[in-house]
Design a protein around this motif. Structure first.
Motif, PDB file in Angstrom:
ATOM      1  N   ILE A   1       0.844  -1.192   0.000  1.00 49.55           N
ATOM      2  CA  ILE A   1       0.000   0.000   0.000  1.00 49.55           C
ATOM      3  C   ILE A   1       0.878   1.240   0.000  1.00 49.55           C
ATOM      4  O   ILE A   1       1.727   1.415   0.878  1.00 49.55           O
ATOM      5  CB  ILE A   1      -0.924   0.032   1.229  1.00 49.55           C
ATOM      6  CG1 ILE A   1      -1.798  -1.226   1.282  1.00 49.55           C
ATOM      7  CG2 ILE A   1      -1.790   1.286   1.213  1.00 49.55           C
ATOM      8  CD1 ILE A   1      -2.664  -1.315   2.525  1.00 49.55           C
TER       9      ILE A   1
ATOM     10  N   VAL B   1      -2.460   2.452   9.038  1.00 47.74           N
ATOM     11  CA  VAL B   1      -3.175   1.553   8.139  1.00 47.74           C
ATOM     12  C   VAL B   1      -3.435   0.235   8.857  1.00 47.74           C
ATOM     13  O   VAL B   1      -2.525  -0.349   9.447  1.00 47.74           O
ATOM     14  CB  VAL B   1      -2.374   1.293   6.846  1.00 47.74           C
ATOM     15  CG1 VAL B   1      -3.131   0.345   5.928  1.00 47.74           C
ATOM     16  CG2 VAL B   1      -2.096   2.607   6.117  1.00 47.74           C
ATOM     17  N   ARG B   2      -4.685  -0.219   8.790  1.00 41.97           N
ATOM     18  CA  ARG B   2      -5.078  -1.499   9.377  1.00 41.97           C
ATOM     19  C   ARG B   2      -5.617  -2.399   8.270  1.00 41.97           C
ATOM     20  O   ARG B   2      -6.517  -1.994   7.518  1.00 41.97           O
ATOM     21  CB  ARG B   2      -6.145  -1.290  10.457  1.00 41.97           C
ATOM     22  CG  ARG B   2      -5.618  -0.565  11.681  1.00 41.97           C
ATOM     23  CD  ARG B   2      -6.742  -0.017  12.551  1.00 41.97           C
ATOM     24  NE  ARG B   2      -7.642  -1.058  13.019  1.00 41.97           N
ATOM     25  CZ  ARG B   2      -7.465  -1.763  14.131  1.00 41.97           C
ATOM     26  NH1 ARG B   2      -6.389  -1.542  14.895  1.00 41.97           N
ATOM     27  NH2 ARG B   2      -8.336  -2.670  14.516  1.00 41.97           N
ATOM     28  N   VAL B   3      -5.062  -3.600   8.177  1.00 36.83           N
ATOM     29  CA  VAL B   3      -5.474  -4.579   7.168  1.00 36.83           C
ATOM     30  C   VAL B   3      -6.003  -5.805   7.893  1.00 36.83           C
ATOM     31  O   VAL B   3      -5.307  -6.390   8.732  1.00 36.83           O
ATOM     32  CB  VAL B   3      -4.303  -4.960   6.248  1.00 36.83           C
ATOM     33  CG1 VAL B   3      -4.699  -6.101   5.311  1.00 36.83           C
ATOM     34  CG2 VAL B   3      -3.843  -3.755   5.434  1.00 36.83           C
TER      35      VAL B   3
ATOM     36  N   THR C   1      -6.031  -8.799  12.206  1.00 32.48           N
ATOM     37  CA  THR C   1      -5.851  -7.395  11.828  1.00 32.48           C
ATOM     38  C   THR C   1      -4.415  -6.968  12.123  1.00 32.48           C
ATOM     39  O   THR C   1      -3.932  -7.127  13.246  1.00 32.48           O
ATOM     40  CB  THR C   1      -6.817  -6.479  12.578  1.00 32.48           C
ATOM     41  OG1 THR C   1      -8.170  -6.830  12.231  1.00 32.48           O
ATOM     42  CG2 THR C   1      -6.582  -5.020  12.212  1.00 32.48           C
TER      43      THR C   1
ATOM     44  N   THR D   1      -1.544  -3.765  11.893  1.00 33.21           N
ATOM     45  CA  THR D   1      -1.474  -2.310  11.888  1.00 33.21           C
ATOM     46  C   THR D   1      -0.050  -1.860  11.605  1.00 33.21           C
ATOM     47  O   THR D   1       0.897  -2.373  12.204  1.00 33.21           O
ATOM     48  CB  THR D   1      -1.916  -1.729  13.238  1.00 33.21           C
ATOM     49  OG1 THR D   1      -3.241  -2.181  13.540  1.00 33.21           O
ATOM     50  CG2 THR D   1      -1.905  -0.206  13.208  1.00 33.21           C
TER      51      THR D   1
ATOM     52  N   ILE E   1      -8.959 -10.332   1.521  1.00 33.11           N
ATOM     53  CA  ILE E   1      -8.793  -9.241   2.474  1.00 33.11           C
ATOM     54  C   ILE E   1     -10.172  -8.693   2.812  1.00 33.11           C
ATOM     55  O   ILE E   1     -10.923  -8.274   1.918  1.00 33.11           O
ATOM     56  CB  ILE E   1      -7.896  -8.134   1.899  1.00 33.11           C
ATOM     57  CG1 ILE E   1      -6.506  -8.696   1.583  1.00 33.11           C
ATOM     58  CG2 ILE E   1      -7.793  -6.960   2.861  1.00 33.11           C
ATOM     59  CD1 ILE E   1      -5.623  -7.740   0.821  1.00 33.11           C
TER      60      ILE E   1
ATOM     61  N   LYS F   1     -10.972  -6.011   4.868  1.00 30.42           N
ATOM     62  CA  LYS F   1     -11.033  -4.561   4.750  1.00 30.42           C
ATOM     63  C   LYS F   1      -9.662  -3.947   4.973  1.00 30.42           C
ATOM     64  O   LYS F   1      -8.789  -4.539   5.609  1.00 30.42           O
ATOM     65  CB  LYS F   1     -12.037  -3.956   5.734  1.00 30.42           C
ATOM     66  CG  LYS F   1     -11.650  -4.076   7.197  1.00 30.42           C
ATOM     67  CD  LYS F   1     -12.677  -3.373   8.081  1.00 30.42           C
ATOM     68  CE  LYS F   1     -12.301  -3.494   9.555  1.00 30.42           C
ATOM     69  NZ  LYS F   1     -13.269  -2.796  10.428  1.00 30.42           N
ATOM     70  N   VAL F   2      -9.502  -2.758   4.424  1.00 28.58           N
ATOM     71  CA  VAL F   2      -8.325  -1.924   4.651  1.00 28.58           C
ATOM     72  C   VAL F   2      -8.824  -0.591   5.193  1.00 28.58           C
ATOM     73  O   VAL F   2      -9.699   0.045   4.602  1.00 28.58           O
ATOM     74  CB  VAL F   2      -7.528  -1.707   3.354  1.00 28.58           C
ATOM     75  CG1 VAL F   2      -6.396  -0.695   3.583  1.00 28.58           C
ATOM     76  CG2 VAL F   2      -6.964  -3.024   2.831  1.00 28.58           C
ATOM     77  N   GLU F   3      -8.280  -0.185   6.314  1.00 29.42           N
ATOM     78  CA  GLU F   3      -8.687   1.068   6.957  1.00 29.42           C
ATOM     79  C   GLU F   3      -7.485   1.994   7.033  1.00 29.42           C
ATOM     80  O   GLU F   3      -6.415   1.600   7.496  1.00 29.42           O
ATOM     81  CB  GLU F   3      -9.226   0.786   8.355  1.00 29.42           C
ATOM     82  CG  GLU F   3      -9.723   2.008   9.100  1.00 29.42           C
ATOM     83  CD  GLU F   3     -10.213   1.649  10.496  1.00 29.42           C
ATOM     84  OE1 GLU F   3     -11.374   1.227  10.614  1.00 29.42           O
ATOM     85  OE2 GLU F   3      -9.410   1.774  11.447  1.00 29.42           O
TER      86      GLU F   3
ATOM     87  N   THR G   1     -12.358   3.572   4.774  1.00 31.48           N
ATOM     88  CA  THR G   1     -12.368   2.115   4.824  1.00 31.48           C
ATOM     89  C   THR G   1     -12.670   1.559   3.441  1.00 31.48           C
ATOM     90  O   THR G   1     -13.577   2.039   2.751  1.00 31.48           O
ATOM     91  CB  THR G   1     -13.417   1.611   5.827  1.00 31.48           C
ATOM     92  OG1 THR G   1     -13.114   2.128   7.130  1.00 31.48           O
ATOM     93  CG2 THR G   1     -13.409   0.084   5.896  1.00 31.48           C
TER      94      THR G   1
END
Length: 218
Positions: free
Chosen positions: A122, A139-141, A147, A149, A177, A179-181, A193
């Motif tokens: 990313i 960023v959290r995946v 999860t 970070t 995946i 979600k990506v935040e 998100t």
């Protein structure tokens, strides 16, 4: 489990000066690289994180053999989707030691392990209220029920170490995946998100833009 290598030593030569977190095998657990210092008898130490959260040292025959390691940077230098390592070598305290390299040189170590696992890279582009490099973004995946970070760093430590601004997340066996935040470093800590992000791509996420841009990985 700590990373102390010799519990009996308490002298001035037992400290470490530089280091980095990296997931060198992309199994979804961060490993630790210590570029100890340029004092006699020191070298680079690579520790692999096991499933129970403890660490085991990677033998230099399988990992990184670099004496008097001083200064470290981790990045995907060759662009193949995993994280490589650059290590400095100090000569200030060599005094004819044959284990030293002849000059204060930098050695590159190419990662030949990580390509077997799923991953996501990313790169962030900050918008209004944030710096363009998105330094300070978090960023959290979430994938496979886990999860992770990471934060985009802007340099730290001894002589201003700077790692890759692009974040590499190891996914192990997870192909999906959830979600990506992204929490942007603006005054409001704006959060975006993204759902259903595809693994094994390099994506560009721009602040305020609804969808990421995908670039293929080798």
């Amino acid at each position: 489990m700590g990373l102390v290598r010799d519990f009996k030593r308490i002298d001035w030569n037992a400290g470490d000066m530089t280091g980095a977190f990296l997931d060198f095998d992309l199994d979804g657990r961060l490993d630790i690289l210590i570029g100890s210092s340029d004092y006699p008898g020191t070298r680079a130490f690579l520790f692999h994180q096991k499933t129970d959260g403890t660490f085991e040292e990677v033998a230099i025959t399988d990992g990184i053999d670099h004496p008097r390691s001083h200064g470290v940077a981790v990045a995907d230098f060759d662009g193949d989707g995993d994280v490589d390592v650059a290590l400095g070598h100090g000569t200030a305290r060599c005094s004819g030691d044959p284990s030293c390299h002849p000059t204060a040189e930098v050695h590159m170590f190419r990662n030949e392990i990580g390509q077997g696992s799923n991953r996501l890279q990313i790169r962030l582009a900050g918008g209004p209220g944030s710096n363009r490099s998105a330094i300070g973004a978090r960023v959290r995946v979430t994938a496979g029920g886990v999860t992770q970070t990471q934060e985009v760093g802007g340099g730290y430590g001894h002589f201003g170490i700077q790692h890759d601004l692009m974040l590499t997340f190891g996914l192990g066996a997870s192909c999906d995946i959830d979600k990506v935040e992204v929490r942007w470093p603006d005054g409001a800590l704006t959060t975006q998100t993204f759902a259903n992000v595809r693994a094994n791509y390099r994506i560009l996420v721009t602040q305020g833009v609804a969808d990421p841009e995908y670039q293929p990985l080798p």
